[in-house]
Design a protein around this motif. Structure first.
Motif, short mmCIF file in Angstrom:
data_model
loop_
_atom_site.label_atom_id
_atom_site.label_comp_id
_atom_site.label_asym_id
_atom_site.label_seq_id
_atom_site.Cartn_x
_atom_site.Cartn_y
_atom_site.Cartn_z
N ALA A 148 0.82 -1.20 0.00
CA ALA A 148 0.00 0.00 0.00
C ALA A 148 0.86 1.26 0.00
N VAL A 149 1.98 1.20 0.73
CA VAL A 149 2.85 2.38 0.86
C VAL A 149 3.87 2.44 -0.27
N SER A 150 4.48 1.27 -0.60
CA SER A 150 5.54 1.24 -1.61
C SER A 150 5.25 0.12 -2.61
N PRO A 151 4.33 0.34 -3.53
CA PRO A 151 3.91 -0.74 -4.44
C PRO A 151 5.02 -1.28 -5.32
N ASN A 152 6.05 -0.49 -5.58
CA ASN A 152 7.14 -0.95 -6.44
C ASN A 152 8.31 -1.57 -5.68
N LYS A 153 8.20 -1.58 -4.37
CA LYS A 153 9.27 -2.13 -3.55
C LYS A 153 9.01 -3.61 -3.29
N PRO A 154 9.92 -4.49 -3.67
CA PRO A 154 9.67 -5.91 -3.43
C PRO A 154 9.79 -6.26 -1.95
N PHE A 155 9.04 -7.26 -1.55
CA PHE A 155 9.09 -7.71 -0.16
C PHE A 155 9.79 -9.06 -0.06
N PHE A 156 10.36 -9.29 1.10
CA PHE A 156 10.90 -10.61 1.45
C PHE A 156 10.26 -11.04 2.75
N VAL A 157 9.57 -12.17 2.74
CA VAL A 157 8.93 -12.72 3.93
C VAL A 157 9.54 -14.09 4.23
N TYR A 158 10.09 -14.23 5.41
CA TYR A 158 10.55 -15.52 5.91
C TYR A 158 9.47 -16.02 6.85
N TYR A 159 8.72 -17.03 6.40
CA TYR A 159 7.55 -17.52 7.13
C TYR A 159 7.83 -18.92 7.64
N THR A 160 7.92 -19.05 8.96
CA THR A 160 8.41 -20.31 9.53
C THR A 160 7.65 -20.69 10.79
N PRO A 161 6.43 -21.20 10.63
CA PRO A 161 5.64 -21.59 11.81
C PRO A 161 6.30 -22.74 12.56
N GLY A 162 5.96 -22.90 13.83
CA GLY A 162 6.52 -23.99 14.62
C GLY A 162 5.96 -25.35 14.26
N THR A 163 4.88 -25.38 13.51
CA THR A 163 4.30 -26.64 13.04
C THR A 163 5.30 -27.37 12.17
N ALA A 164 5.52 -28.67 12.32
CA ALA A 164 4.80 -29.59 13.19
C ALA A 164 5.72 -30.15 14.28
N HIS A 165 6.54 -29.26 14.85
CA HIS A 165 7.30 -29.62 16.05
C HIS A 165 6.33 -29.83 17.20
#
Length: 795
Positions: free
Chosen positions: A255-272
């Protein structure tokens, strides 16, 4: 005048240099992405003493990502074996993972380090885990360079590299990469996600988290999202919360920076462990696993061949004799063990569903086409950390502290499995079935059951040969180089002035358009807790495990370098590592053993150390509390992790609390741990009360309570804990004093020998997470005033 002349010359020279530097940068030297961070570039005009005589000047140009650089969603699931997901022939439906495999590429020879902290360090740095000082999980670290858990500044994270190159970066979920003695709200924070270069963090520190009562951090601040208006939100669950926060963060970025790429590191604790999931999801699996481990392993093996995940000529590796057999279980125990797998299946599929929500939000924003999604189904093989063969109702209680579950208790509480009052882990043999077609499990780095997991890569704008399988040898250190090549970014040479260690991995872009491209990652060592292997050009030499995956307490090897036998496999013709040909090829084995020594020397693997639980003692690591016998806490102090709290195990101690109350006030004075192991000094219905929980079993909770409530006014409460001595986990006597007078006393028949909890903490004035006993509910805020609480340790 002379000073003014010199000043003008100085200004002229200064800005002449600035103009020259700007011109040099315009000629191609800016930005220098090999040396991070990158200073903004400013094109200078004429600067005179006054505005009217100066030329306009451009605003400094801040660094931005290269044109067309993709968004990146990097997903890492916990403790999921190769043969668990439906994508890889397993019994757990993972439709989001399935769909990405159809719109992207499936990698059937992807490898981790075989244990979580180590895999995660390699994943976010692109270096081998020992280079990142993470040769073992954080709580078991030792002072040696490859094991001290202090990630060097010469090993920058992908978060730091991408942030400095103009990405928006974030980390959601598990972070098992902060040194054990640095995990409190007091810091230091340089090795927390925000210290490693990630702009935003929302998740938990440590090996695992309770799905209903997690100890979360937002950046470096403790948060308790399951508490709303002072009460527990009964509908809260962590996997959904992580997805909600991730979606909100991405939406805000775009919404703020539409041309800026994002990096998301998504690491749920499942299934420990603990395996926990919504009741309605668990209900979907009722009766689905009543046929047992061995049949599931065979069914998965056949499905893998049908899907083409494994070759038609692959063999099913035999199950080691030490594993539990289904027919050896009693009829009631079969019901219990089947229920454990139902919960595991529900948790994994529910987490996959939440990941789907994140991906759908990216699609809804029109960003999916240019989003590189790397979905890794397991930071190591499935976990067989179950010493009983029939699973555990509390990993910390049974695996670490040596308690024994009873069939009667497990059967009676079967409906509680998967809920907040159980923290179970499934049978060792379910884990082995989830690692089909390989042998061994998590922690066994020598064999593919410990190190090989499933991975899918999707990038619609780039990957055109969708729905195909890639069989090149790939390793977790390959992920950072892949992201950097996708973003058209170089591997940095210096970061914050520190010369960087070379990346150990190889970008996987070469596989995107060519299924038959020769593999580029041709040599890779493996080592965890003395178990080790060396892969080279299709061959793998592996040590024979001496210690079973569920054995925490075991005698260390006198000479781990030479005490282990070796096996040899040709993975070019033996996909599932089943035919040990060491006896037929002694020269090949010797050749690979030499390669291991070379690689181990290069990457700081030595000295080898196959100790495990005995490394857990916080006294083995730096500790601000060493030598202290008195600790003073005030109201509101919270989230003091066990490694940094006073060590009140296997010793005598006292708690002294200065309080002021009105008649009838209640609440928590000080607590450590929680329902599955912990202590609490509190006012319960106004009565001074001390409760000790050895485990979650009702007969393992002991309460010593004053018969009368406190009167209004100031009081001093003292709890004396008199440990009997004679070893770890022995009995203790407790007395409660109010204003110098004994008001209650009692016995604690046995005490926690090693660890109260892996995630719950020491808190003053409130209780977070699970309560020590169900006689109260969190946060159980103290209604009066607490002056201070003193802990005095005694010899």
């Amino acid at each position: 005048m002379r000073h003014y002349k010199h000043l003008c010359i100085g200004i002229f020279l200064l800005f002449s240099c600035g103009i020259m530097n700007a011109q040099e940068k315009e000629n191609g030297n800016w930005p220098d992405r090999k040396n991070l961070p990158i200073e903004p570039y400013q094109k200078l005009g004429k600067i005179a003493p006054t505005i009217k005589d100066s030329d306009p000047i451009e605003w400094p140009k801040e660094i931005s990502a290269p044109q067309g650089a993709p968004n990146v969603l990097l997903i890492m699931i916990d403790d999921v074996g190769y043969g668990a997901s439906s994508t890889f022939g397993g019994p757990v439906p993972t439709p989001v993972f399935d769909n990405l495999s159809k719109t992207g590429l499936t990698y059937n020879r992807f490898h981790t380090t075989a244990v979580c902290s180590s895999s995660r360090a390699a994943l976010i740095t692109g270096r081998n885990h020992h280079t990142a000082a993470t040769g073992i999980i954080m709580e078991f670290s030792t002072p040696y360079p490859g094991y001290n858990s202090l990630v060097p500044r010469s090993v920058a994270s992908i978060g730091k590299i991408l942030t400095d190159n103009g990405y928006g970066t974030s980390w959601f979920g598990k972070n098992h990469n902060v040194p054990d003695w640095q995990t409190t709200p007091a810091g230091p924070f340089n090795l927390w996600p925000t210290g490693l270069g990630f702009e935003h963090f929302y998740g938990f520190l440590g090996a695992d988290a309770h799905q209903f009562r997690p100890a979360l951090m937002e950046n470096t601040k403790p948060v308790d999202p399951y508490i709303v208006d002072g009460k527990v939100d009964k509908d809260y669950i962590l996997d959904k919360d992580l997805a909600n926060h991730t979606i909100k963060w991405i939406e805000t970025q775009k919404a703020v920076s539409p041309n800026k790429p994002f990096f998301v590191y998504y690491t749920p604790g499942t299934a420990h462990a603990p395996h926990q999931a919504p009741k309605e999801w668990i209900a979907k699996y009722k009766g689905k696993f009543d046929y047992g481990f061995e049949k599931q392993r065979q069914m998965t093996f056949e499905k893998q061949k049908e899907l083409g995940i494994i070759p038609k000529d692959a063999k099913l590796a035999p199950t080691p004799a030490e594993y539990q057999k289904w027919d050896a279980l009693s009829p009631n125990m079969k019901k219990i063990v089947a229920r454990e797998m139902e919960v595991y299946g529900a948790q994994l599929s529910y987490s996959d569903y939440q990941i789907g929500r994140v991906i759908q939000s990216i699609k809804d924003m029109g960003e999916l086409d240019n989003t590189l999604i790397i979905y890794i189904m397991g930071d190591n093989g499935a976990s067989a950390e179950d010493p009983t063969g029939h699973g555990l109702t509390s990993e910390i209680g049974i695996m670490v502290n040596g308690e024994v579950d009873t069939e009667e208790f497990m059967l009676k509480n079967l409906d509680e499995f998967g809920g907040p009052w159980m923290a179970e882990h499934y049978s060792q043999s379910w884990a082995h079935a989830m690692n089909t077609p390989y042998q061994w499990d998590k922690k066994i780095a020598s064999h593919l059951g410990g190190s090989r997991t499933g991975m899918v890569i999707s990038w619609p704008a780039k990957i055109k040969q969708t729905g195909q399988i890639r069989s090149q040898f790939t390793h977790i250190t390959d992920i950072v180089p892949t992201i950097l090549e996708a973003a058209n970014l170089p591997i940095p040479e210096t970061v914050d002035g520190f010369k960087q260690e070379p990346m150990a991995g190889t970008s996987l872009e070469y596989t995107f358009d060519n299924a038959k491209a020769p593999e580029k990652h041709t040599t890779q060592y493996f080592e965890i807790i003395g178990n080790r292997a060396i892969y080279k050009d299709g061959w793998i030499a592996s040590t024979t495990p001496k210690i079973l995956p569920w054995e925490g307490n075991h005698p260390a090897s006198k000479d781990p370098m030479n005490d282990y036998k070796w096996e040899l496999y040709n993975l070019n013709t033996d996909f599932s590592q089943t035919d040990n040909i060491a006896a037929k090829n002694p020269e090949k084995l010797k050749e690979l053993q030499k390669v291991f020594v070379t690689e181990a020397s290069k990457y700081e693997v030595f000295p080898l150390d196959d100790r495990y639980i005995e490394r857990l003692n916080p006294e083995n690591r730096p500790n601000f509390n060493k030598g202290r016998t008195e600790f003073v806490y005030h109201n509101g102090v919270s989230r003091i992790t066990e490694g940094m709290a006073p060590n009140m195990k296997n010793t005598s101690y006292s708690l002294t609390a200065s309080i002021e109350v009105k008649a009838g006030d209640e609440g928590m004075i000080m607590t450590q741990g929680g329902y599955f192991g912990g202590t609490a000094l509190m006012l319960l219905k106004g009565k001074p009360t001390f409760t000790y929980a050895f485990s979650h079993y009702p007969n393992h909770k002991w309460t010593i309570q004053s018969p009368t409530a406190l009167s209004a006014g100031k009081h001093t409460i003292v709890m004396n804990f008199d440990y009997s001595g004679g070893g770890a986990g022995k009995a203790a006597k407790v007395s409660l004093m109010v204003d110098g007078k004994e008001v209650a006393k009692g016995d604690i028949p046995k005490t926690v020998p090693k660890r109260f909890s892996s995630d719950e903490t020491l808190d003053v004035g409130e209780d977070f997470g699970t309560p020590v006993t169900r006689d109260y509910e969190v946060p159980f805020t103290f209604q009066g005033k607490i002056g201070e609480v003193k802990v005095n340790l005694k010899s």
